[in-house]
Design an enzyme around this catalytic site. Structure first.
Site, PDB file in Angstrom:
ATOM      1  N   GLN A  95       5.159  11.412 -12.702  1.00 60.85           N
ATOM      2  CA  GLN A  95       6.016  10.860 -11.659  1.00 60.85           C
ATOM      3  C   GLN A  95       7.314  10.282 -12.215  1.00 60.85           C
ATOM      4  O   GLN A  95       8.120   9.725 -11.467  1.00 60.85           O
ATOM      5  CB  GLN A  95       5.250   9.786 -10.880  1.00 60.85           C
ATOM      6  CG  GLN A  95       4.042  10.328 -10.140  1.00 60.85           C
ATOM      7  CD  GLN A  95       3.229   9.238  -9.465  1.00 60.85           C
ATOM      8  OE1 GLN A  95       3.707   8.141  -9.201  1.00 60.85           O
ATOM      9  NE2 GLN A  95       1.969   9.541  -9.177  1.00 60.85           N
ATOM     10  N   HIS A 163       3.247   5.954 -10.918  1.00 63.40           N
ATOM     11  CA  HIS A 163       3.463   4.715 -10.166  1.00 63.40           C
ATOM     12  C   HIS A 163       4.585   3.848 -10.750  1.00 63.40           C
ATOM     13  O   HIS A 163       4.381   2.687 -11.104  1.00 63.40           O
ATOM     14  CB  HIS A 163       2.167   3.905 -10.094  1.00 63.40           C
ATOM     15  CG  HIS A 163       1.094   4.548  -9.286  1.00 63.40           C
ATOM     16  ND1 HIS A 163      -0.046   3.896  -8.908  1.00 63.40           N
ATOM     17  CD2 HIS A 163       0.986   5.805  -8.783  1.00 63.40           C
ATOM     18  CE1 HIS A 163      -0.816   4.714  -8.203  1.00 63.40           C
ATOM     19  NE2 HIS A 163      -0.204   5.899  -8.132  1.00 63.40           N
ATOM     20  N   GLU A 255      -0.087   2.557   3.307  1.00 61.41           N
ATOM     21  CA  GLU A 255       0.222   1.338   4.044  1.00 61.41           C
ATOM     22  C   GLU A 255       1.688   1.258   4.448  1.00 61.41           C
ATOM     23  O   GLU A 255       2.567   1.766   3.750  1.00 61.41           O
ATOM     24  CB  GLU A 255      -0.073   0.095   3.186  1.00 61.41           C
ATOM     25  CG  GLU A 255      -1.493  -0.066   2.729  1.00 61.41           C
ATOM     26  CD  GLU A 255      -1.688  -1.311   1.876  1.00 61.41           C
ATOM     27  OE1 GLU A 255      -2.828  -1.558   1.466  1.00 61.41           O
ATOM     28  OE2 GLU A 255      -0.694  -2.039   1.621  1.00 61.41           O
ATOM     29  N   TYR A 265      -0.210  -9.141  -1.217  1.00 60.19           N
ATOM     30  CA  TYR A 265      -0.734  -8.052  -0.391  1.00 60.19           C
ATOM     31  C   TYR A 265      -2.075  -7.508  -0.888  1.00 60.19           C
ATOM     32  O   TYR A 265      -2.597  -6.555  -0.337  1.00 60.19           O
ATOM     33  CB  TYR A 265       0.338  -6.972  -0.232  1.00 60.19           C
ATOM     34  CG  TYR A 265       1.463  -7.504   0.630  1.00 60.19           C
ATOM     35  CD1 TYR A 265       1.531  -7.209   1.973  1.00 60.19           C
ATOM     36  CD2 TYR A 265       2.400  -8.383   0.090  1.00 60.19           C
ATOM     37  CE1 TYR A 265       2.523  -7.746   2.776  1.00 60.19           C
ATOM     38  CE2 TYR A 265       3.400  -8.934   0.885  1.00 60.19           C
ATOM     39  CZ  TYR A 265       3.456  -8.615   2.230  1.00 60.19           C
ATOM     40  OH  TYR A 265       4.414  -9.177   3.028  1.00 60.19           O
ATOM     41  N   TYR A 276     -10.209   6.607  -6.226  1.00 59.54           N
ATOM     42  CA  TYR A 276     -10.398   8.057  -6.190  1.00 59.54           C
ATOM     43  C   TYR A 276     -11.723   8.496  -6.807  1.00 59.54           C
ATOM     44  O   TYR A 276     -12.201   9.590  -6.518  1.00 59.54           O
ATOM     45  CB  TYR A 276      -9.222   8.759  -6.880  1.00 59.54           C
ATOM     46  CG  TYR A 276      -7.990   8.798  -6.009  1.00 59.54           C
ATOM     47  CD1 TYR A 276      -7.840   9.775  -5.024  1.00 59.54           C
ATOM     48  CD2 TYR A 276      -6.981   7.852  -6.152  1.00 59.54           C
ATOM     49  CE1 TYR A 276      -6.717   9.800  -4.209  1.00 59.54           C
ATOM     50  CE2 TYR A 276      -5.852   7.877  -5.343  1.00 59.54           C
ATOM     51  CZ  TYR A 276      -5.733   8.854  -4.381  1.00 59.54           C
ATOM     52  OH  TYR A 276      -4.623   8.871  -3.564  1.00 59.54           O
TER      53      TYR A 276
END
Length: 382
Positions: A95, A163, A255, A265, A276
């Site tokens: 990513q 991430h 979300e 949160y 997963y």
């Protein structure tokens, strides 16, 4: 049978979009709008190599980032794409790579552009970084980034290539906001000695505002506005300057959150999804001390990019949120009612949507993900 499994079974009978506790709000996911009923026409304007983000210049041109490390200037009239040099080396892979691009609120006078990217560290470590530089365009449409300065870094740098988050935005007061995801390391999202898994608020030069909620805890906690986040890939302010952020949750837990000052949160201690590998994560309703999402997608959309529409071309959509869907290959419209939100409709775009932006004329622009990702302009259907 565990309470979580009972909840999962109950939600399976009413699949799709739910709020904090499925058992409390079994709102069905809206069916995708049939293509023949779309209120817009999608026109291709160009193609890019793994595009990630875009932003409009005052003259109507676009800056587009490509994950491999190239920043491009795109002339929407001639549809010509030229490279902007001076971009720092990126840690490309997974990513990671070149990420977001935004203009300083006073770009017209200072020419400052902000970019985010994955940066290599010692050994096999990486982390997100944000830099600012002056954009110097030439008459041929190309140009360079001059006087580049790195003003923020994720700390610590860690192994892995997922991430990063690194979405960036400015508020009406000129404060710089950065989403710093938890790099798939879970625990740092709750650790105030790391700025991973947090939403960051800074001055435009990277310094820390004196009114941040954790400023008395020292660095890096002083940068933090909220914590307990997994992977924020879209942030936007509504007309009342409320900050909304969506994030990719674990399995079954995407979300949309309304961000509160100093709010926690909950990730990875709570989530409306599971790991997963099948391990359960306690649901949000088991820990009311954490802030629950306003929307949870149990059938994940893999959200990327976020705008809150304010244009005139689609007056029926003013105040709506638009989210790109990666795995869902969709454009998702979210309706807001004060501090609440719900999915209103979904458009099956047939390709992974990485980025959403509003154009100067009120059109909606999309970037598809991947090699050859198309730049699409959505305008009202005649």
């Amino acid at each position: 049978m565990t309470p979580r499994l009972l909840l999962t079974l109950a939600c399976a009978l009413t699949p799709g979009l739910v709020t904090t506790a499925c058992a409390q709000d079994n709102e069905a996911q809206p069916a995708a709008v049939e293509r023949a009923q779309w209120p817009f026409t999608a026109t291709e304007f160009g193609r890019f190599d793994e595009p990630w983000a875009m932003t409009f210049l005052p003259d109507g041109g676009l800056l587009v980032t490509e994950k491999g490390g190239k920043l491009r200037h795109f002339d929407v009239t001639s549809r010509k794409s030229t490279e902007i040099t001076g971009v720092p080396a990126v840690a490309y892979g997974g990513q990671g790579g070149l990420g977001d691009v935004v203009l300083h609120p006073q770009f017209a006078s200072n020419q400052l552009v902000y970019i985010s990217y994955a940066e290599a560290g010692d050994g096999d470590t990486r982390g997100a970084a944000v830099a600012r530089a002056k954009l110097q365009l030439d008459k041929a449409g190309g140009g360079k980034l001059a006087d580049l300065q790195v003003i923020w870094r994720q700390t610590p740098k860690v192994t892995g290539s997922g991430h990063y988050g690194h979405r960036i935005a400015f508020d009406q007061d000129g404060k710089l906001w950065i989403s710093s995801s938890e790099r798939q390391k879970f625990d740092p999202a709750q650790d105030m000695k790391a700025n991973l898994g947090k939403l960051i608020r800074l001055n435009d030069d990277g310094s820390v505002p004196a009114d941040n909620p954790f400023v008395d805890q020292g660095s890096p906690a002083d940068q933090v506005w909220s914590l307990g986040h997994r992977n924020i890939l879209g942030i936007a302010f509504d007309a009342q300057q409320r900050l909304w952020a969506h994030e990719m949750g674990p399995k079954g837990g995407d979300e949309l959150n309304l961000i509160q000052r100093g709010g926690n949160y909950g990730y990875p201690l709570v989530s409306n999804g599971n790991h997963y590998d099948g391990r359960e994560i306690p649901n949000h309703d088991t820990r009311p001390d954490f802030i629950a999402p306003k929307v949870t997608w149990w059938e994940v959309i893999s959200p990327a990019g976020l705008i809150i529409y304010s244009g005139s071309q689609f007056p029926q959509w003013q105040g709506s949120g638009f989210i790109g869907g990666l795995s869902s290959k969709s454009l998702v419209r979210v309706a807001f009612e004060g501090e609440n939100a719900s999915e209103a409709e979904r458009f099956d775009m047939g390709e992974r949507i990485r980025e959403v932006e509003q154009g100067p004329d009120g059109a909606i622009w999309l970037l598809e993900d991947g090699k050859g990702g198309r730049l699409l302009k959505l305008t009202p259907r005649n």
